[in-house]
Design a protein around this motif. Structure first.
Motif, PDB file in Angstrom:
ATOM      1  N   GLN A  64      -4.702   9.800  -8.732  1.00  9.36           N
ATOM      2  CA  GLN A  64      -6.146   9.961  -8.931  1.00  9.36           C
ATOM      3  C   GLN A  64      -6.620  11.318  -8.411  1.00  9.36           C
ATOM      4  N   ASP A  65      -6.179  11.660  -7.213  1.00 11.65           N
ATOM      5  CA  ASP A  65      -6.643  12.905  -6.597  1.00 11.65           C
ATOM      6  C   ASP A  65      -6.070  14.132  -7.293  1.00 11.65           C
ATOM      7  N   LEU A  66      -4.808  14.082  -7.688  1.00  8.31           N
ATOM      8  CA  LEU A  66      -4.214  15.229  -8.377  1.00  8.31           C
ATOM      9  C   LEU A  66      -4.940  15.524  -9.687  1.00  8.31           C
ATOM     10  N   VAL A  67      -5.260  14.476 -10.426  1.00  9.50           N
ATOM     11  CA  VAL A  67      -5.939  14.658 -11.704  1.00  9.50           C
ATOM     12  C   VAL A  67      -7.392  15.073 -11.486  1.00  9.50           C
ATOM     13  N   ALA A  68      -8.074  14.433 -10.544  1.00 12.44           N
ATOM     14  CA  ALA A  68      -9.483  14.743 -10.293  1.00 12.44           C
ATOM     15  C   ALA A  68      -9.675  16.186  -9.839  1.00 12.44           C
ATOM     16  N   ARG A  69      -8.727  16.699  -9.066  1.00 14.77           N
ATOM     17  CA  ARG A  69      -8.835  18.074  -8.570  1.00 14.77           C
ATOM     18  C   ARG A  69      -8.306  19.098  -9.570  1.00 14.77           C
ATOM     19  N   GLY A  70      -7.773  18.633 -10.673  1.00 13.60           N
ATOM     20  CA  GLY A  70      -7.253  19.554 -11.681  1.00 13.60           C
ATOM     21  C   GLY A  70      -5.921  20.160 -11.335  1.00 13.60           C
ATOM     22  N   GLY A 125       1.170  18.196 -19.906  1.00 12.54           N
ATOM     23  CA  GLY A 125       2.557  18.548 -19.634  1.00 12.54           C
ATOM     24  C   GLY A 125       3.063  18.068 -18.293  1.00 12.54           C
ATOM     25  N   GLY A 126       2.189  17.447 -17.513  1.00 10.85           N
ATOM     26  CA  GLY A 126       2.600  16.954 -16.207  1.00 10.85           C
ATOM     27  C   GLY A 126       3.526  15.757 -16.305  1.00 10.85           C
ATOM     28  N   ARG A 127       4.297  15.532 -15.245  1.00 10.33           N
ATOM     29  CA  ARG A 127       5.226  14.408 -15.177  1.00 10.33           C
ATOM     30  C   ARG A 127       5.036  13.681 -13.847  1.00 10.33           C
ATOM     31  N   ILE A 128       5.035  12.361 -13.904  1.00 15.03           N
ATOM     32  CA  ILE A 128       4.960  11.544 -12.700  1.00 15.03           C
ATOM     33  C   ILE A 128       6.124  10.570 -12.722  1.00 15.03           C
ATOM     34  N   PHE A 129       6.860  10.520 -11.616  1.00  8.15           N
ATOM     35  CA  PHE A 129       8.012   9.629 -11.501  1.00  8.15           C
ATOM     36  C   PHE A 129       7.876   8.786 -10.236  1.00  8.15           C
ATOM     37  N   ALA A 130       8.147   7.489 -10.373  1.00  3.76           N
ATOM     38  CA  ALA A 130       8.118   6.579  -9.237  1.00  3.76           C
ATOM     39  C   ALA A 130       9.491   5.946  -9.084  1.00  3.76           C
ATOM     40  N   MET A 131      10.015   5.949  -7.878  1.00  2.00           N
ATOM     41  CA  MET A 131      11.338   5.392  -7.635  1.00  2.00           C
ATOM     42  C   MET A 131      11.228   3.886  -7.402  1.00  2.00           C
ATOM     43  N   THR A 132      11.807   3.117  -8.317  1.00  2.00           N
ATOM     44  CA  THR A 132      11.822   1.670  -8.175  1.00  2.00           C
ATOM     45  C   THR A 132      13.261   1.200  -7.959  1.00  2.00           C
ATOM     46  N   SER A 133      13.487  -0.109  -8.031  1.00  2.00           N
ATOM     47  CA  SER A 133      14.832  -0.637  -7.814  1.00  2.00           C
ATOM     48  C   SER A 133      14.968  -1.961  -8.539  1.00  2.00           C
ATOM     49  N   ASP A 175       0.827  -1.208   0.000  1.00  2.00           N
ATOM     50  CA  ASP A 175       0.000   0.000   0.000  1.00  2.00           C
ATOM     51  C   ASP A 175       0.860   1.255   0.000  1.00  2.00           C
ATOM     52  N   VAL A 176       1.880   1.278   0.867  1.00  2.00           N
ATOM     53  CA  VAL A 176       2.729   2.462   0.980  1.00  2.00           C
ATOM     54  C   VAL A 176       3.626   2.622  -0.242  1.00  2.00           C
ATOM     55  N   MET A 177       4.303   1.541  -0.636  1.00  2.00           N
ATOM     56  CA  MET A 177       5.369   1.655  -1.626  1.00  2.00           C
ATOM     57  C   MET A 177       4.896   1.504  -3.071  1.00  2.00           C
ATOM     58  N   ALA A 178       3.630   1.114  -3.269  1.00  2.00           N
ATOM     59  CA  ALA A 178       3.125   0.952  -4.635  1.00  2.00           C
ATOM     60  C   ALA A 178       1.763   1.601  -4.826  1.00  2.00           C
ATOM     61  N   ASN A 179       0.765   1.121  -4.103  1.00  2.00           N
ATOM     62  CA  ASN A 179      -0.607   1.559  -4.382  1.00  2.00           C
ATOM     63  C   ASN A 179      -0.843   3.039  -4.105  1.00  2.00           C
ATOM     64  N   SER A 180      -0.091   3.611  -3.167  1.00  2.00           N
ATOM     65  CA  SER A 180      -0.274   5.029  -2.862  1.00  2.00           C
ATOM     66  C   SER A 180      -0.002   5.912  -4.066  1.00  2.00           C
ATOM     67  N   LEU A 181       0.852   5.463  -4.986  1.00  2.00           N
ATOM     68  CA  LEU A 181       1.091   6.230  -6.213  1.00  2.00           C
ATOM     69  C   LEU A 181      -0.220   6.433  -6.973  1.00  2.00           C
ATOM     70  N   VAL A 182      -1.008   5.384  -7.068  1.00  2.00           N
ATOM     71  CA  VAL A 182      -2.278   5.466  -7.789  1.00  2.00           C
ATOM     72  C   VAL A 182      -3.221   6.435  -7.102  1.00  2.00           C
ATOM     73  N   GLN A 206       0.305   1.257 -16.416  1.00  2.00           N
ATOM     74  CA  GLN A 206      -1.132   1.476 -16.555  1.00  2.00           C
ATOM     75  C   GLN A 206      -1.483   2.960 -16.514  1.00  2.00           C
ATOM     76  N   LEU A 207      -0.836   3.695 -15.624  1.00  2.00           N
ATOM     77  CA  LEU A 207      -1.089   5.139 -15.542  1.00  2.00           C
ATOM     78  C   LEU A 207      -0.641   5.847 -16.809  1.00  2.00           C
ATOM     79  N   ALA A 208       0.481   5.396 -17.385  1.00  2.00           N
ATOM     80  CA  ALA A 208       0.940   5.998 -18.644  1.00  2.00           C
ATOM     81  C   ALA A 208      -0.107   5.825 -19.728  1.00  2.00           C
ATOM     82  N   LEU A 209      -0.735   4.651 -19.779  1.00  2.00           N
ATOM     83  CA  LEU A 209      -1.794   4.402 -20.756  1.00  2.00           C
ATOM     84  C   LEU A 209      -2.992   5.311 -20.520  1.00  2.00           C
TER      85      LEU A 209
END
Length: 268
Positions: A140-146, A151-159, A129-136, A185-188
């Motif tokens: 969701q909230d950033l896009v829904a609230r406008g 031009g936006g960028r989203i980056f997730a730190m993986t390993s 939940d913390v390290m993966a699902n929270s990204l979604v 999935q988010l990129a799609l």
């Protein structure tokens, strides 16, 4: 790169150390104001003060929130405060960059001689939940609230743990695999909105999160020995790439897991 994003904002999840700290400072150099979400006790708050002071010295705003980023109600409260800040800023002031750098999970084996030493269901679910699902959920909230648009960028730190195994790293490895799947999935789904999403696979980096992994000394030694560049990855290496990929001309790069490791992953 200095000043390329004047009046915009970056939101850094996990902003008080490691990759999050480096991204906050690098993106401030690029002209972005910084919203930072972090979870620190009294003993480490001095580092947060140091980071916010450095951001302000660069002429940018720094608005930080000391909360659990994976808590639904805390997320809503932070976003409400962000909305107030954006509404009082320049017209069309938005979040240009989201960086997900949350490193909090359970480091226990999946199987152990004693059941009490093996990971429990609640610990496994918390880690994912913390390290993966929270990204979604944040996206969701950033896009829904406008707050984030074309031009936006989203980056997730993986390993490399998403594809390789290490003792006691099972739950985190599963989270990193899930995180990379969420990125694709988010990129799609965000492509039509002009928002690019990528995972940054940094090499072994000496951060507070790494030092919590049992056997991290051996991990560091191995990485130094096989890295073609002859050194470990630094948080600044990853932050510099994130700033480059945040440039408007990099919008066509999306849905990828991008290695920022000096060639470490390709060497056996």
């Amino acid at each position: 790169m200095n000043g390329q994003f004047l009046n915009g904002w970056a939101l850094i999840l996990g902003a008080s150390s490691g990759f999050g700290e480096a991204c906050a400072l690098e993106l401030a150099d690029a002209g972005l104001n910084i919203f930072g979400v972090h979870l620190d006790r009294k003993g480490t708050l001095a580092n947060v003060d140091r980071i916010t002071s450095r951001i302000k010295e660069k002429g940018r705003q720094a608005v930080f929130f000391n909360v659990n980023a994976a808590d639904l109600e805390k997320r809503k409260a932070v976003l409400d405060e962000i909305e107030k800040t954006l509404s009082t800023g320049p017209e069309r002031s938005r979040i240009r960059v989201l960086v997900h750098s949350l490193a909090f999970g359970t480091l226990k084996p999946l199987i152990a001689d004693s059941p009490s030493e093996a990971i429990a269901q609640a610990q496994m679910e918390m880690t994912l939940d913390v390290m993966a699902n929270s990204l979604v959920y944040w996206t969701q909230d950033l896009v829904a609230r406008g707050f984030m648009a074309d031009g936006g960028r989203i980056f997730a730190m993986t390993s490399a743990g998403s594809a390789r195994v290490w003792r006691s790293y099972g739950a985190v490895s599963a989270a990193k695999s899930a995180l990379e799947s969420h990125v694709r999935q988010l990129a799609l789904e965000l492509g039509p909105k002009g928002i690019a999403v990528n995972a940054i696979r940094a090499g072994v980096t000496d951060t507070p999160a790494l030092r919590k992994i049992p056997g991290h000394e051996e991990m560091i030694k191995m990485a130094r020995a096989r890295n073609p560049m002859g050194r470990l990855t630094t948080p600044e290496d990853a932050a510099g790439v994130i700033a480059l990929l945040s440039h408007p001309k990099a919008q066509w790069i999306t849905g990828n897991v991008l290695a920022v490791d000096g060639g470490e992953f390709i060497v056996d």
